[in-house]
Design an enzyme around this catalytic site. Structure first.
Site, PDB file in Angstrom:
ATOM      1  N   ASP A 143     -24.824  10.561 -11.358  1.00  0.00           N
ATOM      2  CA  ASP A 143     -25.518   9.560 -10.543  1.00  0.00           C
ATOM      3  C   ASP A 143     -26.626   8.860 -11.343  1.00  0.00           C
ATOM      4  O   ASP A 143     -27.627   9.488 -11.698  1.00  0.00           O
ATOM      5  CB  ASP A 143     -26.200  10.230  -9.337  1.00  0.00           C
TER       6      ASP A 143
ATOM      7  N   ASN B 124      -3.264   5.769 -12.231  1.00  0.00           N
ATOM      8  CA  ASN B 124      -3.246   4.957 -11.009  1.00  0.00           C
ATOM      9  C   ASN B 124      -3.939   3.609 -11.220  1.00  0.00           C
ATOM     10  O   ASN B 124      -3.408   2.569 -10.835  1.00  0.00           O
ATOM     11  CB  ASN B 124      -3.936   5.726  -9.873  1.00  0.00           C
TER      12      ASN B 124
ATOM     13  N   TYR C 236     -13.819   6.786 -13.950  1.00  0.00           N
ATOM     14  CA  TYR C 236     -13.596   5.717 -12.961  1.00  0.00           C
ATOM     15  C   TYR C 236     -14.073   4.374 -13.517  1.00  0.00           C
ATOM     16  O   TYR C 236     -13.329   3.389 -13.541  1.00  0.00           O
ATOM     17  CB  TYR C 236     -14.324   6.051 -11.649  1.00  0.00           C
TER      18      TYR C 236
ATOM     19  N   ALA D  54      -5.810  -1.847  -4.649  1.00  0.00           N
ATOM     20  CA  ALA D  54      -5.255  -0.491  -4.735  1.00  0.00           C
ATOM     21  C   ALA D  54      -5.755   0.243  -5.981  1.00  0.00           C
ATOM     22  O   ALA D  54      -5.433  -0.141  -7.104  1.00  0.00           O
ATOM     23  CB  ALA D  54      -3.729  -0.568  -4.760  1.00  0.00           C
TER      24      ALA D  54
ATOM     25  N   ASP E 146       0.859  -1.185   0.000  1.00  0.00           N
ATOM     26  CA  ASP E 146       0.000   0.000   0.000  1.00  0.00           C
ATOM     27  C   ASP E 146       0.894   1.234   0.000  1.00  0.00           C
ATOM     28  O   ASP E 146       1.920   1.245   0.691  1.00  0.00           O
ATOM     29  CB  ASP E 146      -0.879  -0.017   1.270  1.00  0.00           C
TER      30      ASP E 146
ATOM     31  N   LEU F  47     -22.609   8.280   1.225  1.00  0.00           N
ATOM     32  CA  LEU F  47     -23.860   8.610   1.918  1.00  0.00           C
ATOM     33  C   LEU F  47     -23.881   8.160   3.383  1.00  0.00           C
ATOM     34  O   LEU F  47     -24.145   8.969   4.286  1.00  0.00           O
ATOM     35  CB  LEU F  47     -25.038   7.979   1.158  1.00  0.00           C
TER      36      LEU F  47
HETATM   37  N1  UDP Z   1     -25.839  10.970  -1.674  1.00  0.00           N
HETATM   38  C1  UDP Z   1     -26.585  12.004  -1.150  1.00  0.00           C
HETATM   39  N2  UDP Z   1     -25.982  12.873  -0.291  1.00  0.00           N
HETATM   40  C2  UDP Z   1     -24.663  12.743   0.084  1.00  0.00           C
HETATM   41  C3  UDP Z   1     -23.923  11.664  -0.442  1.00  0.00           C
HETATM   42  C4  UDP Z   1     -24.540  10.797  -1.337  1.00  0.00           C
HETATM   43  O1  UDP Z   1     -27.767  12.175  -1.462  1.00  0.00           O
HETATM   44  O2  UDP Z   1     -24.164  13.584   0.854  1.00  0.00           O
HETATM   45  C5  UDP Z   1     -26.482  10.028  -2.611  1.00  0.00           C
HETATM   46  C6  UDP Z   1     -25.794   9.938  -3.969  1.00  0.00           C
HETATM   47  O3  UDP Z   1     -26.269  10.947  -4.830  1.00  0.00           O
HETATM   48  C7  UDP Z   1     -26.174   8.528  -4.401  1.00  0.00           C
HETATM   49  C8  UDP Z   1     -26.284   7.752  -3.086  1.00  0.00           C
HETATM   50  O4  UDP Z   1     -26.399   8.740  -2.048  1.00  0.00           O
HETATM   51  O5  UDP Z   1     -27.440   8.533  -5.010  1.00  0.00           O
HETATM   52  C9  UDP Z   1     -25.049   6.899  -2.799  1.00  0.00           C
HETATM   53  O6  UDP Z   1     -23.919   7.734  -2.960  1.00  0.00           O
HETATM   54  P1  UDP Z   1     -22.468   7.255  -2.507  1.00  0.00           P
HETATM   55  O7  UDP Z   1     -21.534   8.405  -2.759  1.00  0.00           O
HETATM   56  O8  UDP Z   1     -22.507   6.718  -1.115  1.00  0.00           O
HETATM   57  O9  UDP Z   1     -22.147   6.027  -3.455  1.00  0.00           O
HETATM   58  P2  UDP Z   1     -22.138   5.903  -5.075  1.00  0.00           P
HETATM   59  O10 UDP Z   1     -23.481   5.336  -5.427  1.00  0.00           O
HETATM   60  O11 UDP Z   1     -21.861   7.242  -5.655  1.00  0.00           O
HETATM   61  O12 UDP Z   1     -21.040   4.933  -5.335  1.00  0.00           O
END
Ligand code: UDP
Length: 332
Positions: free
Chosen positions: A287, A95, A144, A77, A31, A193
């Site tokens: 999203d 990366n 990504y 990683a 790491d 989230l």
């Molecule tokens: N989300 C949200 N508020 C936050 C962070 C995330 O409403 O402060 C929403 C985000 O738009 C997505 C879901 O929660 O619909 C999951 O987001 P997260 O970043 O956890 O994971 P991702 O699905 O992006 O990999």
């Protein structure tokens, strides 16, 4: 087995190192500690060797593989934030793709032919059919997802032409923490989230912003498939035991259950006893509205069934971790 784990000090990496170690494997970590925590690896393995190094350092990787007589590599990683990847696509390519190519080259030189690699639902982009099976076409919509798909394609070539045996594990939303509260999620900055919701319950933030309530979903907020990090760790253990040179496995790892942002917030209020104020905000770029796994292939091919991935188990374990470690690994 002697296993080198790249990204061993990260969130999913450390939980997996713990399970591999507890199952009798000899685990070594690799790491660069740019995002991981030495303490996480140390807790996970009881203080086994952690090599501080970068994936792009092919020579160091090769020497580690040879000197430690490694039989298989578990490769975590990578950078994993969609928003960051949109801002810095070249950083993600370097990366994630070049780093994996460097690892693959080192493995080739050291005659290590078994690999488990983290992949992601982001390779599917915005699939037309739900739940998402492995037959859904790869159509990433951000750098990504593209970087992870590029890695899978590279590995497939190494499998067909050089006898590599690999398993690409396509995660949905990793969540939760070790039930004993020893390991958990500690990203800086935090964008996910569930940790953010729990930081509100801890009084570290005023409110949670809900990114969009006008999606074509039952309550208008995005629906995701949250899978407990211990279940992901278990899939890695099963994949290590299933690998065969010259054969590849691609499987989705999700609970098969969709949960909306609002449902997460409501259940977190119940688990924490905190009102967790929420405010509606605009959509977050990139999203998709709905992502739910068809996990039947993982069940058939790996014998994997999620055991910890109920919403209650995810939020209870994550809450325990956050209460015990309000500042993550920093204060330990
Ligand atoms: N989300 C949200 N508020 C936050 C962070 C995330 O409403 O402060 C929403 C985000 O738009 C997505 C879901 O929660 O619909 C999951 O987001 P997260 O970043 O956890 O994971 P991702 O699905 O992006 O990999």
């Amino acid at each position: 087995m002697k296993i080198l784990v790249t990204g061993a000090a990260g969130y999913i990496g450390s939980h997996t190192c713990r399970l591999l170690t507890d199952s009798g494997h000899q685990v070594y970590g690799y790491d660069n500690l740019s995002r991981g925590h030495r303490e996480a690896f140390s807790r996970a393995t009881g203080g086994r060797l952690l090599i501080e190094g970068d994936l792009l350092d092919t020579l160091q990787l090769k020497e580690a593989l040879q000197q430690l007589e490694i039989e298989a590599v578990v490769h975590f990683a990578a950078f994993g934030l969609v928003g960051e990847s949109v801002k810095n696509p070249e950083m993600y390519h370097r990366n994630n793709v070049e780093g994996s190519a460097s690892l693959l080259h080192a493995m080739h030189e050291a005659s290590v032919r078994l690999l488990v690699v983290s992949s992601t639902t982001a390779i599917y982009g915005e699939p037309k059919t739900m739940p998402i099976s492995e037959n859904s076409p790869a159509a990433p919509i951000n750098p990504y997802g593209q970087s992870k798909w590029d890695v899978e394609c590279l590995l497939q070539q190494a499998c067909e032409h050089n006898g590599l045996g690999f398993a690409a594990l396509r995660y949905f939303n990793a969540a939760g923490a070790a039930p004993d509260g020893m390991l958990g999620e500690d990203h800086r900055p935090e964008t996910h989230l569930i940790p953010i919701v729990l930081q509100v319950a801890l009084g570290q933030r005023d409110r949670i912003q809900i990114f969009g309530d006008d999606y074509p979903t039952p309550d208008g907020t995005c629906v995701r498939d949250y899978v407990h990090v211990n279940d992901l760790a278990d899939a890695h253990l099963k994949a290590v035991n299933t690998l065969t040179p010259g054969e590849s496995i691609q499987v989705n790892l999700g609970s098969g259950i969709g949960t909306s942002v609002l449902e997460i917030v409501k259940h977190a209020r119940h688990v924490t006893g905190h009102p967790i104020p929420a405010e509606m905000a605009g959509r977050r770029c990139g999203d998709p509205p709905l992502l739910i796994a068809d996990n039947s292939k993982a069940q058939t091919v790996l014998g994997w069934t999620p055991k910890y991935s109920s919403l209650d188990s995810i939020l209870t374990s994550a809450w325990r971790w956050h209460q015990k470690h309000p500042h993550g690994y920093q204060a330990t």
